[in-house]
Design an enzyme around this catalytic site. Structure first.
Site, mmCIF file in Angstrom:
data_model
loop_
_atom_site.group_PDB
_atom_site.id
_atom_site.type_symbol
_atom_site.label_atom_id
_atom_site.label_comp_id
_atom_site.label_asym_id
_atom_site.label_seq_id
_atom_site.Cartn_x
_atom_site.Cartn_y
_atom_site.Cartn_z
ATOM 1 N N HIS A 199 2.626 10.037 -26.838
ATOM 2 C CA HIS A 199 2.381 10.659 -28.141
ATOM 3 C C HIS A 199 3.557 11.491 -28.643
ATOM 4 O O HIS A 199 4.340 12.030 -27.860
ATOM 5 C CB HIS A 199 1.115 11.527 -28.093
ATOM 6 C CG HIS A 199 1.106 12.516 -26.961
ATOM 7 N ND1 HIS A 199 0.485 12.260 -25.758
ATOM 8 C CD2 HIS A 199 1.644 13.760 -26.851
ATOM 9 C CE1 HIS A 199 0.625 13.299 -24.954
ATOM 10 N NE2 HIS A 199 1.336 14.228 -25.588
ATOM 11 N N ILE A 200 3.618 11.565 -29.968
ATOM 12 C CA ILE A 200 4.587 12.422 -30.656
ATOM 13 C C ILE A 200 3.776 13.478 -31.396
ATOM 14 O O ILE A 200 2.916 13.151 -32.219
ATOM 15 C CB ILE A 200 5.456 11.620 -31.634
ATOM 16 C CG1 ILE A 200 6.268 10.553 -30.876
ATOM 17 C CG2 ILE A 200 6.386 12.549 -32.423
ATOM 18 C CD1 ILE A 200 7.011 9.592 -31.790
ATOM 19 N N CYS A 260 0.179 15.150 -15.058
ATOM 20 C CA CYS A 260 0.521 14.158 -16.092
ATOM 21 C C CYS A 260 1.097 12.913 -15.422
ATOM 22 O O CYS A 260 0.540 11.833 -15.532
ATOM 23 C CB CYS A 260 1.496 14.754 -17.091
ATOM 24 S SG CYS A 260 0.825 16.127 -18.052
ATOM 25 N N ARG A 277 -0.624 9.659 -17.161
ATOM 26 C CA ARG A 277 -1.816 9.605 -18.007
ATOM 27 C C ARG A 277 -1.497 10.015 -19.438
ATOM 28 O O ARG A 277 -2.153 9.592 -20.387
ATOM 29 C CB ARG A 277 -2.920 10.519 -17.453
ATOM 30 C CG ARG A 277 -2.546 11.989 -17.434
ATOM 31 C CD ARG A 277 -3.713 12.907 -17.124
ATOM 32 N NE ARG A 277 -3.275 14.286 -17.080
ATOM 33 C CZ ARG A 277 -3.145 15.074 -18.141
ATOM 34 N NH1 ARG A 277 -3.395 14.594 -19.347
ATOM 35 N NH2 ARG A 277 -2.737 16.321 -18.016
ATOM 36 N N SER A 278 -0.485 10.878 -19.636
ATOM 37 C CA SER A 278 -0.198 11.458 -20.944
ATOM 38 C C SER A 278 1.240 11.913 -20.968
ATOM 39 O O SER A 278 1.761 12.411 -19.963
ATOM 40 C CB SER A 278 -1.145 12.649 -21.173
ATOM 41 O OG SER A 278 -0.816 13.349 -22.352
ATOM 42 N N ARG A 290 0.811 -1.214 0.000
ATOM 43 C CA ARG A 290 0.000 0.000 0.000
ATOM 44 C C ARG A 290 0.848 1.270 0.000
ATOM 45 O O ARG A 290 0.375 2.338 0.392
ATOM 46 C CB ARG A 290 -0.917 0.002 1.233
ATOM 47 C CG ARG A 290 -1.831 -1.219 1.310
ATOM 48 C CD ARG A 290 -2.573 -1.254 2.635
ATOM 49 N NE ARG A 290 -3.471 -2.413 2.713
ATOM 50 C CZ ARG A 290 -4.212 -2.702 3.778
ATOM 51 N NH1 ARG A 290 -4.159 -1.925 4.847
ATOM 52 N NH2 ARG A 290 -5.003 -3.758 3.766
ATOM 53 N N ALA A 314 3.574 22.278 -27.274
ATOM 54 C CA ALA A 314 2.124 22.453 -27.385
ATOM 55 C C ALA A 314 1.575 22.861 -26.021
ATOM 56 O O ALA A 314 2.029 22.371 -24.985
ATOM 57 C CB ALA A 314 1.472 21.162 -27.855
ATOM 58 N N ASN A 372 11.273 12.797 -17.432
ATOM 59 C CA ASN A 372 10.521 12.140 -16.365
ATOM 60 C C ASN A 372 11.219 10.882 -15.876
ATOM 61 O O ASN A 372 11.278 10.627 -14.668
ATOM 62 C CB ASN A 372 9.116 11.790 -16.831
ATOM 63 C CG ASN A 372 8.225 12.994 -17.019
ATOM 64 O OD1 ASN A 372 7.438 13.046 -17.969
ATOM 65 N ND2 ASN A 372 8.305 13.995 -16.151
#
Length: 282
Positions: A224-225, A157, A183-184, A138, A281, A194
């Protein structure tokens, strides 16, 4: 050669060759000129890095390991949500006039919660459990707090870390492993950033808890790219690869809150030319 390079190249090739495009869809991200920022994406990417074998910095281009560590410490150690407490400018676009990014990232890790042993924030609870109940299933953090999302200038993210301790045969010390859930991810701008910062976190927590480092597993729901990054990625993955750098922490630090970026030593880091002026972006 760096195993992180192999993982990165294989992931990028898989996205480019087998991913799906968002072109023509209604997308939230856009470029500075207002143009929609489309992506080629792959769902459910899982990458595994054995930190006991090498530090997972790519060599195709340089990852600023001390700078990404500074951001990690801003979140995990200082538990701050204000860019005035951060030396880099990576969060400037999401800060308000006071420098705040809202109830995001470090803010969530600093919130104290009631446990049967007393009040802890999420970081202190992780350290407490690693020292007192290391085989618990946990031991985790989660900063994707739904009730506060409307007060975050950017939804998290990288939102969750799960820690798991194992015992290797013949080793006196326990081994600290971790899963980073994301998540993204913008693969070009953020992937190895990261990976390196959370690898440093695992090294730091292992040292202060008298453990060895094990695996860092990176789970990305939407890898994603961006459309304007495709030619950069195509050139990058063709580059020469080099051995992974050597990584050391100041062995005298036994308190997580005493670490600074000066306690990190990276040597023999040979890389390709840096990629400059990457469009981001927003």
């Amino acid at each position: 050669m760096s195993y992180a390079d192999k993982i990165f190249v294989d992931m990028c090739r898989d996205i480019l060759e087998h991913g799906t495009s968002t072109e023509g869809e209604k997308v939230r991200p856009h470029w500075e000129d207002g143009t929609p920022a489309y992506t080629i994406k792959q769902f459910g990417v899982v990458n595994r890095y054995d930190l006991s074998k090498e530090f997972p910095a790519i060599t195709l281009r340089k990852t600023a390991i001390k700078t990404c560590t500074e951001e990690m410490l801003w979140i995990w150690q200082r538990k701050s949500n204000n860019i005035h407490d951060l030396k880099s400018t990576v969060w400037d676009e999401w800060a308000d006039e006071s420098g705040s990014i809202g109830k995001a990232y470090g803010y969530q890790l600093g919130v104290k919660h009631q446990y049967k042993e007393g009040m802890f924030d999420q970081v202190d609870r992780v350290i407490y459990d690693l020292k007192n109940n290391p085989f618990s299933r946990r031991i985790m953090t989660n900063i994707y707090v739904h009730q506060d999302l409307h007060e975050m200038h950017l939804y998290p993210c990288a939102y969750s870390m799960t820690f798991n301790v194992t015992q290797k045969k013949g080793h006196d010390k326990l081994t600290l492993n971790a899963i980073l859930n994301q998540r993204s991810q913008d693969v070009l701008a953020a992937n190895n950033w990261n990976v390196c910062q959370y690898a440093v976190l695992v090294h730091m927590l292992a040292q202060v808890c008298d453990m060895e480092v094990g695996e860092l597993v990176h789970v990305i729901a939407d890898a994603h790219i961006y459309d304007r990054h495709v030619p950069i990625i195509e050139e990058l993955i063709q580059r020469e690869q080099h051995p992974a750098p050597k990584f050391e922490l100041n062995p005298d630090i036994k308190d997580f809150y005493q670490f600074t970026t000066d306690d990190i030593k990276v040597t023999d880091y040979i890389t390709g030319e840096q990629v400059k002026n990457i469009p981001i972006a927003i």
